[in-house]
Design a protein around this motif. Structure first.
Motif: not given
Length: 334
Positions: A126-130, A132-140, A207-221
Motif C-alpha cells: 500500500c502507499t501512505v503519506e508521512y 513527521n507526525i503520523s502515517s496516513i494511508i492514501r492507497f490500500h 512511501q511504499s509499505s509492503a507487508t505479509t504473513y511470514m508463515e507463507e514463507f515457512t510452508v515449504p519447510s
C-alpha cells in the motif's frame, strides 16, 4: 562500468546465500551425524538400529528449523525488495506527471495499479503519506482504510507502531509485528516501508509499505517436515520387520543408508525449488543492469518469487518509459 561492477557483486551474493547456504547447512546437519552414527552403530547390537532412527528424526528436526530460518531470511529480503521496487515505480510515474496532486493520483487508475499491489497469498503493498507526525494511508486494497490515520495504532497495536514510527520522517525501515486476525488468532507479519522520494504537485510525500504473513514463507519447510517424518516412520517400521530376518549389523547399516538417501533427496529437491527461480531472476537483473530492456522474464512459481518477477516486469516497463522520455527530450533540444 558501474553497472558491470554491480552485476558481479550480485552474482556472488546469490551463489552464497540461496542454494549453497541451504544445501551446505542442511546436508552437514544430516550427513555428518548420520555417518558417525552409522559407524558406531555397526559396532553394537541391533538395538542401536532403533536408536539410529530416533536420532535421524531429531537431526531432521534440526535441519527443518535451519531451513525455516533460511526461508524467513529470504522472505524478509523479498518483502523489502518489493517495497523498494514499488517506490521506484511510483517515483518514475510521479516524475512523469509533475502536475498531479495527491487527489489526482488517487483517481488515477494507472497509479493505483502501482500504489497497491498483491504480495503473496494474503500480503499487499500500500502507499501512505508521512509528515513527521503520523502515517496516513492514501492507497490500500481495503477501501475503508483509504485516508486513514494510523496514529491511533500507537496504543492499540504497539508492535505495529514500533515498525511505522521510525518512517514518519521519511526513513526506510522494516520489522516484525503481531497482527490479530478476524478468527481471533494473532499472527506474525513482516513489513518494510520505503520512501518514494518525489513529492506530488501539492507537496505530499509518499512511501511504499509492503507487508505479509511470514508463515507463507515457512510452508515449504513445514511440508518438508511432514514428508521427512512420514519417511522416517516408514523406515522404522521396515527396521522392525527387517530385524526378524537380518543380522543386527546389516539392519543398522540399512537404517543409515535409507535415512541418508531420504534426507539427501528431500533436501536437494527443496533447495533447488527455491534457488532455480532466484538464479533466473539474477540473470535477468544482470541483463537489465547492462541496458537490455527486451529480456523476457519467464518465471512462474505461484509464490512470493513470482511476485518479485512481476516487479521486475514493471521495472522494465518503467525504465522503457524513462528512456523514451529522455529520447524525446533530447530530440526537442536538438
Amino acid at each position: 562500468m558501474l553497472w558491470n561492477t554491480g552485476v558481479v557483486k550480485r552474482g556472488i551474493e546469490m551463489k552464497t546465500t540461496i542454494l549453497t547456504k541451504l544445501l551446505v547447512v542442511m546436508l552437514i546437519l544430516t550427513l555428518v551425524p548420520l555417518g558417525i552414527m552409522g559407524y558406531l552403530a555397526l559396532q553394537d547390537e541391533k538395538a542401536i538400529g532403533m536408536n539410529a532412527a530416533n536420532n535421524a528424526q531429531n537431526m531432521g528436526d534440526v535441519a527443518i528449523n535451519d531451513s525455516s530460518k533460511a526461508l524467513m531470511d529470504l522472505g524478509e529480503k523479498l518483502i523489502t525488495q518489493k517495497a523498494i521496487d514499488t517506490a521506484a515505480q511510483a517515483a518514475i510515474y510521479i516524475k512523469a506527471n509533475p502536475t498531479k496532486t495527491l487527489s489526482d493520483l488517487q483517481n488515477d487508475t494507472e497509479f493505483q495499479k502501482i500504489a497497491v499491489q498483491k504480495l503473496g497469498d494474503r500480503g499487499y503493498v500500500c502507499t501512505v503519506e508521512y509528515d513527521n507526525i503520523s502515517s496516513i494511508i492514501r492507497f490500500h486494497p481495503n477501501p475503508n482504510l483509504i485516508n486513514f490515520d494510523t496514529a491511533p495504532f500507537k496504543v492499540k497495536y504497539p508492535s505495529f507502531w514500533k515498525v511505522v514510527e521510525p518512517t514518519i520522517n521519511g526513513t526506510p525501515h522494516g520489522g516484525y509485528y503481531d497482527w490479530p486476525d478476524p478468527d481471533g488468532v494473532t499472527r506474525s507479519k513482516f513489513m518494510y516501508i520505503q520512501p518514494i522520494g518525489v513529492p506530488t504537485a501539492d507537496g505530499v510525500m509518499l512511501q511504499s509499505s509492503a507487508t505479509t504473513y511470514m508463515e507463507e514463507f515457512t510452508v515449504p519447510s513445514t511440508q518438508l517436515k511432514q514428508k521427512l517424518n512420514s519417511s522416517i516412520q516408514h523406515t522404522v517400521n521396515d527396521i522392525k520387520i527387517a530385524t526378524e530376518s537380518m543380522s543386527s549389523s546389516n539392519t543398522i547399516l540399512l537404517i543409515t543408508i535409507i535415512t541418508m538417501i531420504i534426507v539427501i533427496v528431500i533436501v536437494c529437491v527443496m533447495a533447488m525449488s527455491i534457488s532455480r527461480p532466484i538464479k533466473k531472476l539474477t540473470v535477468i537483473a544482470d541483463k537489465i543492469s547492462m541496458g537490455d530492456l527486451q529480456t523476457k522474464i519467464d518465471v512462474h512459481t505461484n509464490d512470493e518469487i513470482d511476485d518479485l518477477a512481476e516487479s521486475f516486469r514493471r521495472m522494465i516497463n518503467a525504465f522503457k518509459i524513462m528512456v523514451s522520455m529522455q529520447e524525446d527530450k533530447e530530440e526537442e533540444e536538438k
